[in-house]
Design a protein around this motif. Structure first.
Motif, mmCIF file in Angstrom:
data_model
loop_
_atom_site.group_PDB
_atom_site.id
_atom_site.type_symbol
_atom_site.label_atom_id
_atom_site.label_comp_id
_atom_site.label_asym_id
_atom_site.label_seq_id
_atom_site.Cartn_x
_atom_site.Cartn_y
_atom_site.Cartn_z
ATOM 1 N N ALA A 271 -7.232 -4.664 1.993
ATOM 2 C CA ALA A 271 -6.681 -4.767 3.347
ATOM 3 C C ALA A 271 -7.692 -5.382 4.304
ATOM 4 N N CYS B 21 0.374 -6.467 5.364
ATOM 5 C CA CYS B 21 0.215 -5.258 4.558
ATOM 6 C C CYS B 21 1.503 -4.459 4.691
ATOM 7 N N ALA C 67 0.842 -1.199 0.000
ATOM 8 C CA ALA C 67 0.000 0.000 0.000
ATOM 9 C C ALA C 67 0.875 1.247 0.000
ATOM 10 N N GLU D 112 -7.566 -0.929 8.388
ATOM 11 C CA GLU D 112 -8.342 -2.065 7.874
ATOM 12 C C GLU D 112 -7.517 -3.349 7.936
ATOM 13 N N GLU E 287 -5.645 4.732 6.738
ATOM 14 C CA GLU E 287 -6.916 4.015 6.701
ATOM 15 C C GLU E 287 -6.722 2.580 6.203
ATOM 16 N N VAL E 288 -5.809 2.409 5.258
ATOM 17 C CA VAL E 288 -5.494 1.058 4.787
ATOM 18 C C VAL E 288 -4.885 0.247 5.930
ATOM 19 N N THR F 244 -7.083 4.121 -3.812
ATOM 20 C CA THR F 244 -7.028 4.076 -2.343
ATOM 21 C C THR F 244 -8.165 3.253 -1.744
ATOM 22 N N GLN G 194 -7.335 -0.345 -2.133
ATOM 23 C CA GLN G 194 -6.378 -0.780 -1.115
ATOM 24 C C GLN G 194 -7.087 -1.087 0.201
ATOM 25 N N GLN G 195 -8.030 -0.240 0.581
ATOM 26 C CA GLN G 195 -8.752 -0.468 1.831
ATOM 27 C C GLN G 195 -9.577 -1.748 1.773
ATOM 28 N N ASN H 126 0.416 5.657 -1.231
ATOM 29 C CA ASN H 126 -0.431 6.677 -1.837
ATOM 30 C C ASN H 126 0.324 7.993 -1.984
ATOM 31 N N THR I 146 -3.332 6.150 3.465
ATOM 32 C CA THR I 146 -2.482 5.027 3.849
ATOM 33 C C THR I 146 -2.786 4.570 5.270
#
Length: 285
Positions: free
Chosen positions: A174, A183, A138, A201, A197-198, A167, A170-171, A140, A195
């Protein structure tokens, strides 16, 4: 408090920790970094008077940077200056001269970029990449190209990896990782909201979270299970935001893949041979 290698030069520590220091400590640190040679000759009280803080703030700053007190910080500064030598600044005002100066500056600080890393940290990081059942990369913002490059290099080394440029994608990925997966996040500033937030998750799914960033007290570093902190080439967090160099991070990501290949041995070498075969067929006469 500094938790990286004891070999990390003081100005590199300042660049990495300044964003997370208390306001008074940050002012002290920035004052020292702005004129290192003068700081070597000043006492803690003289620095305090110059910055407009109490002597205790100067001592706390030194301790936050990983030194017992200001005298020990002065010694470290003197050592850094001595090792740097007396390199003359370029007086070439041409565009080529400016380019050469930028490259020379990068080269002079290159060794600092890995000065905060430890053998235990690097070994743990590579082991996590190797053993993860599923690996999501991940990245961004301005780190996005590094994420794509890293995923492709991992795949070419026989380590399947996923990278989604979107993005939200990615979430979603994840969130579906689960225990046994990992991750791997790349974030220069360590503060990219998407990032983070990813990472949230991924952690909620039970996956391990790995990070490569430039600032040890950033939100990304705090949220990761294992972090490689790559000191920024730029002198400060502000410079990092303005100039946004990712060269040091890319160098480290490429080297991490090399370490993974060495760890995996014959299987990784076979994967690389297969990759080269594909590449050779894609070239025209």
């Amino acid at each position: 408090m500094w938790s990286g290698s004891t070999d990390t030069p003081p100005t590199t520590r300042i660049a990495m920790l300044a964003p997370s220091l208390h306001a008074s400590e940050r002012r002290v640190a920035e004052s020292i970094a702005s004129d290192v040679e003068a700081a070597i000759d000043r006492t803690a009280q003289e620095v305090a008077d110059l910055v407009g803080v109490g002597r205790a703030s100067v001592i706390r700053t030194a301790q936050s940077l990983g030194y017992d007190g200001y005298p020990q910080l002065r010694v470290a500064l003197a050592r850094e200056v001595a090792l740097a030598g007396n390199a003359a600044e370029t007086t070439d005002a041409t565009m080529l001269g400016a380019l050469r100066a930028a490259v020379d500056r990068f080269a002079s600080r290159l060794s600092h970029t890995v000065s905060a890393l430890t053998e235990e940290g690097v070994e743990a990081f590579v082991r996590e990449i190797d053993q993860a059942q599923r690996l999501l990369v991940a990245a961004n913002g301005l780190s996005s190209p590094l994420g794509l490059d890293l995923a492709m290099r991992l795949i070419s080394a026989g380590r399947p990896a996923e990278y989604l440029p979107d993005t939200l994608g990615q979430q979603i990925a994840a969130k579906q990782l689960g225990p046994g997966s990992a991750c791997l996040v790349v974030s220069g500033s360590g503060a990219n909201r998407a990032t983070l937030e990813v990472m949230t998750e991924a952690r909620a799914s039970g996956a391990r979270v790995l990070a490569i960033t430039s600032f040890p007290r950033s939100a990304v570093a705090d949220s990761a299970d294992v972090t490689l902190v790559v000191a920024p080439i730029n002198d400060s967090f502000r410079d990092e935001l303005v100039h946004t160099s990712r060269a040091a991070l890319m160098l480290v990501t490429e080297s991490v893949v090399g370490l993974l290949v060495a760890r995996r041995g014959a299987s990784a070498q076979a994967a690389q041979a297969a990759t080269l075969s594909v590449l050779s067929h894609s070239l025209s006469e």
